[in-house]
Design a protein around this motif. Sequence first.
Motif, PDB file in Angstrom:
ATOM      1  N   TYR A  71       0.827  -1.201   0.000  1.00  0.00           N
ATOM      2  CA  TYR A  71       0.000   0.000   0.000  1.00  0.00           C
ATOM      3  C   TYR A  71       0.863   1.253   0.000  1.00  0.00           C
ATOM      4  O   TYR A  71       1.852   1.332   0.733  1.00  0.00           O
ATOM      5  CB  TYR A  71      -0.874   0.056   1.257  1.00  0.00           C
ATOM      6  N   MET A  72       0.463   2.221  -0.819  1.00  0.00           N
ATOM      7  CA  MET A  72       1.008   3.582  -0.776  1.00  0.00           C
ATOM      8  C   MET A  72      -0.184   4.527  -0.892  1.00  0.00           C
ATOM      9  O   MET A  72      -0.371   5.214  -1.890  1.00  0.00           O
ATOM     10  CB  MET A  72       2.028   3.798  -1.898  1.00  0.00           C
ATOM     11  N   LEU A  73      -0.997   4.547   0.140  1.00  0.00           N
ATOM     12  CA  LEU A  73      -2.239   5.317   0.095  1.00  0.00           C
ATOM     13  C   LEU A  73      -2.022   6.819   0.214  1.00  0.00           C
ATOM     14  O   LEU A  73      -2.973   7.583   0.085  1.00  0.00           O
ATOM     15  CB  LEU A  73      -3.215   4.811   1.167  1.00  0.00           C
ATOM     16  N   ASN A  74      -0.773   7.240   0.422  1.00  0.00           N
ATOM     17  CA  ASN A  74      -0.435   8.665   0.409  1.00  0.00           C
ATOM     18  C   ASN A  74       0.230   9.072  -0.902  1.00  0.00           C
ATOM     19  O   ASN A  74       0.667  10.203  -1.048  1.00  0.00           O
ATOM     20  CB  ASN A  74       0.483   9.003   1.587  1.00  0.00           C
ATOM     21  N   GLY A  75       0.343   8.138  -1.856  1.00  0.00           N
ATOM     22  CA  GLY A  75       1.008   8.420  -3.121  1.00  0.00           C
ATOM     23  C   GLY A  75       2.519   8.428  -2.955  1.00  0.00           C
ATOM     24  O   GLY A  75       3.058   7.977  -1.950  1.00  0.00           O
ATOM     25  N   ASP A  76       3.207   8.927  -3.996  1.00  0.00           N
ATOM     26  CA  ASP A  76       4.669   8.993  -3.952  1.00  0.00           C
ATOM     27  C   ASP A  76       5.167  10.212  -4.711  1.00  0.00           C
ATOM     28  O   ASP A  76       4.396  10.925  -5.329  1.00  0.00           O
ATOM     29  CB  ASP A  76       5.303   7.702  -4.485  1.00  0.00           C
ATOM     30  N   LYS A  77       6.474  10.416  -4.659  1.00  0.00           N
ATOM     31  CA  LYS A  77       7.102  11.574  -5.314  1.00  0.00           C
ATOM     32  C   LYS A  77       7.535  11.273  -6.740  1.00  0.00           C
ATOM     33  O   LYS A  77       7.996  12.150  -7.430  1.00  0.00           O
ATOM     34  CB  LYS A  77       8.312  12.046  -4.510  1.00  0.00           C
ATOM     35  N   GLY A  78       7.413  10.008  -7.167  1.00  0.00           N
ATOM     36  CA  GLY A  78       7.690   9.687  -8.560  1.00  0.00           C
ATOM     37  C   GLY A  78       8.742   8.619  -8.755  1.00  0.00           C
ATOM     38  O   GLY A  78       9.599   8.397  -7.911  1.00  0.00           O
ATOM     39  N   ALA A  79       8.617   7.942  -9.907  1.00  0.00           N
ATOM     40  CA  ALA A  79       9.550   6.892 -10.313  1.00  0.00           C
ATOM     41  C   ALA A  79       9.420   6.694 -11.814  1.00  0.00           C
ATOM     42  O   ALA A  79       8.405   7.053 -12.416  1.00  0.00           O
ATOM     43  CB  ALA A  79       9.236   5.585  -9.590  1.00  0.00           C
ATOM     44  N   SER A  80      10.437   6.095 -12.404  1.00  0.00           N
ATOM     45  CA  SER A  80      10.362   5.723 -13.813  1.00  0.00           C
ATOM     46  C   SER A  80       9.378   4.576 -13.955  1.00  0.00           C
ATOM     47  O   SER A  80       9.338   3.675 -13.114  1.00  0.00           O
ATOM     48  CB  SER A  80      11.740   5.275 -14.304  1.00  0.00           C
ATOM     49  N   ASN A  81       8.599   4.597 -15.029  1.00  0.00           N
ATOM     50  CA  ASN A  81       7.675   3.501 -15.304  1.00  0.00           C
ATOM     51  C   ASN A  81       8.368   2.372 -16.067  1.00  0.00           C
ATOM     52  O   ASN A  81       7.799   1.305 -16.224  1.00  0.00           O
ATOM     53  CB  ASN A  81       6.474   4.018 -16.107  1.00  0.00           C
ATOM     54  N   THR A  82       9.595   2.606 -16.526  1.00  0.00           N
ATOM     55  CA  THR A  82      10.289   1.614 -17.346  1.00  0.00           C
ATOM     56  C   THR A  82      11.589   1.093 -16.735  1.00  0.00           C
ATOM     57  O   THR A  82      11.990  -0.024 -17.030  1.00  0.00           O
ATOM     58  CB  THR A  82      10.621   2.204 -18.733  1.00  0.00           C
ATOM     59  N   ASP A  83      12.260   1.872 -15.913  1.00  0.00           N
ATOM     60  CA  ASP A  83      13.578   1.523 -15.389  1.00  0.00           C
ATOM     61  C   ASP A  83      13.536   1.401 -13.867  1.00  0.00           C
ATOM     62  O   ASP A  83      13.399   2.402 -13.166  1.00  0.00           O
ATOM     63  CB  ASP A  83      14.582   2.595 -15.799  1.00  0.00           C
ATOM     64  N   PRO A  84      13.668   0.193 -13.327  1.00  0.00           N
ATOM     65  CA  PRO A  84      13.589   0.009 -11.880  1.00  0.00           C
ATOM     66  C   PRO A  84      14.663   0.747 -11.090  1.00  0.00           C
ATOM     67  O   PRO A  84      14.506   0.949  -9.888  1.00  0.00           O
ATOM     68  CB  PRO A  84      13.768  -1.507 -11.698  1.00  0.00           C
ATOM     69  N   TYR A  85      15.744   1.161 -11.756  1.00  0.00           N
ATOM     70  CA  TYR A  85      16.831   1.801 -11.019  1.00  0.00           C
ATOM     71  C   TYR A  85      17.022   3.282 -11.340  1.00  0.00           C
ATOM     72  O   TYR A  85      17.968   3.903 -10.870  1.00  0.00           O
ATOM     73  CB  TYR A  85      18.132   1.020 -11.242  1.00  0.00           C
ATOM     74  N   ALA A  86      16.114   3.862 -12.106  1.00  0.00           N
ATOM     75  CA  ALA A  86      16.205   5.301 -12.406  1.00  0.00           C
ATOM     76  C   ALA A  86      15.963   6.101 -11.129  1.00  0.00           C
ATOM     77  O   ALA A  86      15.079   5.774 -10.341  1.00  0.00           O
ATOM     78  CB  ALA A  86      15.185   5.683 -13.471  1.00  0.00           C
ATOM     79  N   THR A  87      16.753   7.142 -10.946  1.00  0.00           N
ATOM     80  CA  THR A  87      16.606   7.983  -9.759  1.00  0.00           C
ATOM     81  C   THR A  87      16.075   9.372 -10.078  1.00  0.00           C
ATOM     82  O   THR A  87      15.820  10.158  -9.171  1.00  0.00           O
ATOM     83  CB  THR A  87      17.949   8.125  -9.026  1.00  0.00           C
ATOM     84  N   LYS A  88      15.935   9.667 -11.383  1.00  0.00           N
ATOM     85  CA  LYS A  88      15.382  10.969 -11.769  1.00  0.00           C
ATOM     86  C   LYS A  88      14.746  10.870 -13.146  1.00  0.00           C
ATOM     87  O   LYS A  88      14.994   9.935 -13.915  1.00  0.00           O
ATOM     88  CB  LYS A  88      16.452  12.050 -11.752  1.00  0.00           C
ATOM     89  N   ARG A  89      13.943  11.853 -13.455  1.00  0.00           N
ATOM     90  CA  ARG A  89      13.249  11.934 -14.735  1.00  0.00           C
ATOM     91  C   ARG A  89      14.250  12.136 -15.872  1.00  0.00           C
ATOM     92  O   ARG A  89      15.200  12.904 -15.739  1.00  0.00           O
ATOM     93  CB  ARG A  89      12.285  13.125 -14.686  1.00  0.00           C
ATOM     94  N   THR A  90      14.011  11.402 -16.968  1.00  0.00           N
ATOM     95  CA  THR A  90      14.761  11.629 -18.202  1.00  0.00           C
ATOM     96  C   THR A  90      13.750  11.767 -19.334  1.00  0.00           C
ATOM     97  O   THR A  90      12.548  11.555 -19.133  1.00  0.00           O
ATOM     98  CB  THR A  90      15.728  10.464 -18.516  1.00  0.00           C
ATOM     99  N   ALA A  91      14.243  12.061 -20.518  1.00  0.00           N
ATOM    100  CA  ALA A  91      13.354  12.251 -21.665  1.00  0.00           C
ATOM    101  C   ALA A  91      12.619  10.981 -22.053  1.00  0.00           C
ATOM    102  O   ALA A  91      11.538  11.043 -22.637  1.00  0.00           O
ATOM    103  CB  ALA A  91      14.157  12.769 -22.870  1.00  0.00           C
ATOM    104  N   ASP A  92      13.161   9.820 -21.706  1.00  0.00           N
ATOM    105  CA  ASP A  92      12.538   8.580 -22.176  1.00  0.00           C
ATOM    106  C   ASP A  92      12.208   7.539 -21.106  1.00  0.00           C
ATOM    107  O   ASP A  92      11.880   6.412 -21.424  1.00  0.00           O
ATOM    108  CB  ASP A  92      13.429   7.931 -23.236  1.00  0.00           C
TER     109      ASP A  92
END
Length: 195
Positions: free
Chosen positions: A121-142
């Motif tokens: 459960y994450m009923l408070n939401g989250d600050k974000g993650a990549s939908n494709t890369d399990p180890y991404a730590t920040k937003r990229t173009a792809d």
Amino acid sequence: MLRIIAALSATLMLATVTAVAQEPAPSSHKGMAKAGGAKSDAAAISRATSAAPPDIGRHAAVMAMGADGKMKELRPGTNGWMCMLDLVGDSMCLDKTWQAWGDAWMNKKDPPKPQAVGVAYMLNGDKGASNTDPYATKRTADNQWVVSGPHIMILPTEASQLESYPTDWTKGGPWVMWKGTPYAHIMVPTKAMAK
């Protein structure tokens, strides 16, 4: 979400205590809420357990980072669940299946085959993650960065059960995060997400 899952490496060193836990455990991304003092511990416990339904959070073990940099159990659990809070306020509660998954993710090994459907459960939401890369730590173009609102995460018992779900989180229903990796799981929004 990644910051919370990253905290699992230290937490899951306690897996022989916590993951075995359908019995009470003994008291004992980058970080967890710092533990220290009864007042701050109480606040961390309250925030961490708010990630799950009250009946789960009320009986879950709660983990945080101590002042010494080591994991500290703020409260033992009696139901096999573990709740955590990271330094930026994201909270998550994991069943035993998810705790094993988190250990695998942190150690970059294949997760064990779930013997039962896993629920987190994450009923408070989250600050974000990549939908494709399990180890991404920040937003990229792809890397399809997504900031999730309140949600439940499901680990199926068979990877084939993921096939019927899309990877598009913008449609308002469940989607698969990290499809094609050993860490793929279903994200189930509990509230409409901002686009």
